[in-house]
Design a protein around this motif. Sequence first.
Motif, PDB file in Angstrom:
ATOM      1  N   LEU A  94      11.059 -24.651   8.050  1.00 57.23           N
ATOM      2  CA  LEU A  94      11.813 -25.683   7.054  1.00 57.23           C
ATOM      3  C   LEU A  94      13.223 -25.570   7.506  1.00 57.23           C
ATOM      4  N   GLY A  95      13.805 -24.494   7.792  1.00 58.86           N
ATOM      5  CA  GLY A  95      15.311 -24.614   8.209  1.00 58.86           C
ATOM      6  C   GLY A  95      15.567 -25.303   9.550  1.00 58.86           C
ATOM      7  N   PHE A  96      14.660 -24.965  10.551  1.00 61.01           N
ATOM      8  CA  PHE A  96      14.664 -25.725  11.849  1.00 61.01           C
ATOM      9  C   PHE A  96      14.381 -27.232  11.499  1.00 61.01           C
ATOM     10  N   PHE A  97      13.679 -27.704  10.639  1.00 64.96           N
ATOM     11  CA  PHE A  97      13.614 -29.046  10.574  1.00 64.96           C
ATOM     12  C   PHE A  97      14.711 -29.924  10.185  1.00 64.96           C
ATOM     13  N   MET A  98      15.328 -29.027   9.048  1.00 64.95           N
ATOM     14  CA  MET A  98      16.627 -29.455   8.079  1.00 64.95           C
ATOM     15  C   MET A  98      17.903 -29.475   9.509  1.00 64.95           C
ATOM     16  N   ILE A  99      17.997 -28.453  10.266  1.00 65.32           N
ATOM     17  CA  ILE A  99      19.352 -28.459  11.178  1.00 65.32           C
ATOM     18  C   ILE A  99      19.075 -29.493  12.343  1.00 65.32           C
TER      19      ILE A  99
END
Length: 410
Positions: A94-99
């Motif tokens: 999820l963090g990868f998607f957002m950044i």
Amino acid sequence: MLPVATLMTICTLPGQTVVVSQFNTAFRTDLGLTKQSLSLAYLIGTLTASLPLTYVGKVSDNLGPRVTTAIVVAGFTLACLTVASAHNIAALTLGFFMIRFLGQGALGMLGSHLLALWFERRLATVESIKHAGMSLAGAASPLVVVWLISATTWRSAYAILGITVAVLILPLVATLFRNRPEDIGQHLDNEPPEYHDRWHDIHEAKVAPEAQVAFTLKQARSTLAFWCVSLPGILSGLVGTAMLFHIQPILEGAGVEGFVRAGALSATWWSIVLFISIVVSGPIADRVHPGILLPISGLLTALSIVIMALAQSEIAVIASMAVFGAAQGIAISTSGPTIARYFGRKHHGSIRGFMTTLMVAGTALGPYLIAIGEQLSGGSFRPPLLAAAAVAVLIAALSAKTTTPPTPQE
């Protein structure tokens, strides 16, 4: 707006692979991940991040880049905090998607979109200045991030990066940021209105100039020119991301001691050469046809991949990344301005957003495809890298066919 756009681009770094790759070992060690599972998380996060980027371009066309940038920066800061708080692979994905969506994709695209609204004749030159600033920051960032991780923790390091982005950008959005030169009675390229006769009456009326061409997104992507210009950038993102993302395991596999610091040093040299390449090629791209520059970039990309595939030492890996920096600098200086000139300003946000979607999708696939290729090859990165070099040669040949597209019929 050039300084604002430059700082916007620099602030995408926490979402760029050159920074994310410095956390590779920390992610795998702390969360118990393999190279393949970490690459898969990066693939899923980045690939899904590429899907909404066209809509960000449309939002920017409607609301203007100023409001859109404020929203994106606030979200990007939250994204960095999400990565910092991840305790399992799902949260990290999820963090990868957002950044990747808000940083590497949306914020980077908005910086280029802003310049396309302020410049025309000198667009390649100012784009090169913007990316040169990014390259200088990128040259320092790997070693700074490695130091920050060692001085605190990897979680604290990512949180600090996200908060820094908000502190740097949001005050500028509130004060200096303007969407178009016409909003404050100025004109394209910051030149006197009499300099270009076609802009004189436009300046007096304080309205946007009518573009000489005005392709819609659908019309643009139906042309051969769009793909000749876009594919070199897509491949550059795919391969470059793969090499940067796996730079630590590549060096480790080559038996290099201190491979974490060596990986940061390799990324630094990539950024230094990228800076030089952009500074040199930007003004050239304002004068030389893209059908000449893009094939050169493609062949240099192929050469860098071959060097990386055969590398057995830290020096060879550094040489590979340096050659890749030269190739990428030419592609950056050429592709973005060519898109604006070939297809016009009216729908530039949508077109640039779609182009960014493709590039981000390429960056998503690269690390995973190379990791799977390494696994299928018995632990060797060489076969998948050599296959990528062959593709680079083919795309270089295609880009030589770049020509101005015919004006679309209403």
